[in-house]
Design an enzyme around this catalytic site. Structure first.
Site, PDB file in Angstrom:
ATOM      1  N   THR A  59       1.058  -1.247   0.181  1.00 29.85           N
ATOM      2  CA  THR A  59       0.016  -0.027  -0.016  1.00 29.85           C
ATOM      3  C   THR A  59       1.041   1.089   0.076  1.00 29.85           C
ATOM      4  O   THR A  59       2.098   1.117   0.288  1.00 29.85           O
ATOM      5  CB  THR A  59      -0.960   0.039   1.144  1.00 29.85           C
ATOM      6  N   ASP A  60       0.072   2.395  -0.255  1.00 27.84           N
ATOM      7  CA  ASP A  60       0.913   3.826  -0.320  1.00 27.84           C
ATOM      8  C   ASP A  60       0.076   4.407   0.668  1.00 27.84           C
ATOM      9  O   ASP A  60      -0.618   4.108   1.232  1.00 27.84           O
ATOM     10  CB  ASP A  60       1.119   4.448  -1.872  1.00 27.84           C
ATOM     11  N   ALA A  61       0.902   5.787   0.738  1.00 21.85           N
ATOM     12  CA  ALA A  61       0.290   6.863   1.740  1.00 21.85           C
ATOM     13  C   ALA A  61      -1.371   7.176   1.374  1.00 21.85           C
ATOM     14  O   ALA A  61      -1.926   7.739   2.284  1.00 21.85           O
ATOM     15  CB  ALA A  61       1.077   8.138   1.854  1.00 21.85           C
ATOM     16  N   GLY A 119      -3.139   4.925   1.370  1.00 19.84           N
ATOM     17  CA  GLY A 119      -3.962   3.902   2.177  1.00 19.84           C
ATOM     18  C   GLY A 119      -4.008   2.617   1.048  1.00 19.84           C
ATOM     19  O   GLY A 119      -5.046   1.693   1.498  1.00 19.84           O
TER      20      GLY A 119
END
Lengths: 177, 177, 177, 177
Positions: C30-32, C34
């Site tokens: 995942t990335d920031a 979400g």
């Protein structure tokens, strides 16, 4: 681009500053066939997109989500809630030649507005070892999503300015962020 | 473990269900030397930790942050704000033998509580091609952080139960999540 | 499926054994925002392709390069030199819905022969949380390359058999590798 | 720095040219907690090691394996067989502060010879947003392996020179590769 196009305004900044980037192929990006493993190219595309925005003058915090405890987010009454998301709806890549560890690459970006709520970026990769030659091509297509309603919305203004300057060869405004 | 240890309670579940996992080395995880590129092992460690929690009965949503628009987060008055973060403060790995594409690995996890607000997990990797032999060893050390104050805090209850069951060879409670 | 359906021949093996695979979304993917970061999907595609070959009965060592010191390579008079390479010439993906940490995915593979020296694999991703729903689609297109001459060549026989069985719903031969 | 400082010898090159590097945290390197996902740091370490060798004047092809069909390998009677491998036997990292997307990092490398056949590199990461502050620390330990016998051997000469110059603050020789 000639100065006629921009009259007496501020000196234009060379678009190559944010549309032509460079990177080297690293060892961990190769596989046991001895060449760059294909999906690394898509990572390079997104990192080039981020670097281009940065070089144009748009901070990462203006576009990408940051945790609620960061100063930028904390001081602005939770802009993370308000920040438009720009997820990738489509991507593709063509691989023309194998790349080996240490190869120096030039990446030419071609950002293009599609609709009021979407854009795409093409990425042409050339290998600079010996005579420059095209080695790969990538594309990412992004849509603007309202982070609350989860519905499609308009592109953020800073992205519109980056797209416009990239298409027209205009200079970035003095403070696009 | 004998049934004497747990009296008339529910039948114990074999800890190997959540402490012994398997995976294969994939092509994209090798490098031009033909072997697994070192930092992939740390990724495998974290994925084994996640798989272990899952096999123990703890949902990812109970431990890992989820976006504010997910049902789990939305319906609970923003538990993402309340969810304790468990970042890694230290990691390390030893590499004993090269791994090639297709190697089948067994990963034995050794979770251990350190303090009321920290724990570590060791990961012993064995290659199951031919006679099983140890090939690598990893460790991740986690600290509990309050997501609002950003200060250290106590471990979540579900993590305490996973640590206890893993250390004692106990069975997981019927509903640890 | 009962043996009545196929008369006196060997029992066919359900193609779902090598054409329907599963995996969970992990935290590091995942990335920031979400959600799963887009290029991880292409990695999943290739890993599903490798797992499919394995489930069909083709060892990784029969297809993917291995170092010259491995027993398989060493004992066979350097087959690494003779092993046909199957690099990806094109890939693409469409993203239909965001994926969060812990989501369980089903991946349906659709291998297809294109020419005597090329094939493609489509990958349909469905999320199994709640009602199963399509979430993404990927494609990889491979060409066969002679490792000595670096020219295009015919597909290896084991790949031909995997493509045929996958298209016709045939069972894999008892010893496809 | 002027030639006055070093008399009549060749002008020394500032070690900061190959021992102090920079990179930014990219979106795909963060996770759903909004911060850099831990194992990316080990990738950054190895990429910094590669960039340092390059900046010192050692080509990737002199150290890292390349396919047998590359000009460098083809023209030299298969040096890929003769090239000493430098796999990582141990790595570790400490994480002092969370990193968010866009953070600009300085990486200070500390290479150190351990034995005739091994060396380690420490990596101190500082975040340059606001006042520079330490945020992480990494280490990789490498051993020299003869690619034919698979036994430990002496470090390659170019690595010895890089280690010596890095420790003493010497300038790289005019042609270390």
């Amino acid at each position: 681009m000639t100065s006629d196009l921009i009259g007496s305004g501020p000196a234009p900044i060379d678009p190559s500053r944010w549309l032509l980037l460079h990177r080297s192929v690293r060892f961990g990006e190769t596989d046991a066939a001895g060449v760059m493993h294909f999906h690394q190219l898509l990572r390079w595309c997104h990192e080039a997109y981020e670097e281009s925005l940065e070089a144009f003058g748009i901070s990462a915090a203006a576009i990408f989500p940051t945790p609620s405890w960061t100063p930028e987010t904390r001081d602005k009454g939770d802009p993370s809630q308000a920040k438009v998301a720009l997820p990738i709806a489509h991507c593709r890549a063509d691989f023309l030649a194998p790349l080996v560890c240490g190869d120096l690459l030039a990446i030419a970006l071609g950002p293009r507005r599609l609709t009021s709520g979407s854009f795409e970026v093409s990425y042409s990769f050339a290998c600079l070892e010996g005579a420059s030659r095209p080695v790969a091509w990538g594309l990412t297509r992004h849509v603007a999503i309202d982070p609350i309603s989860r519905r499609r919305c308009d592109l953020p203004g800073v992205i519109e300015r980056w797209l416009e300057a990239s298409t027209n060869g205009d200079s970035p405004p003095s403070n696009p962020g």
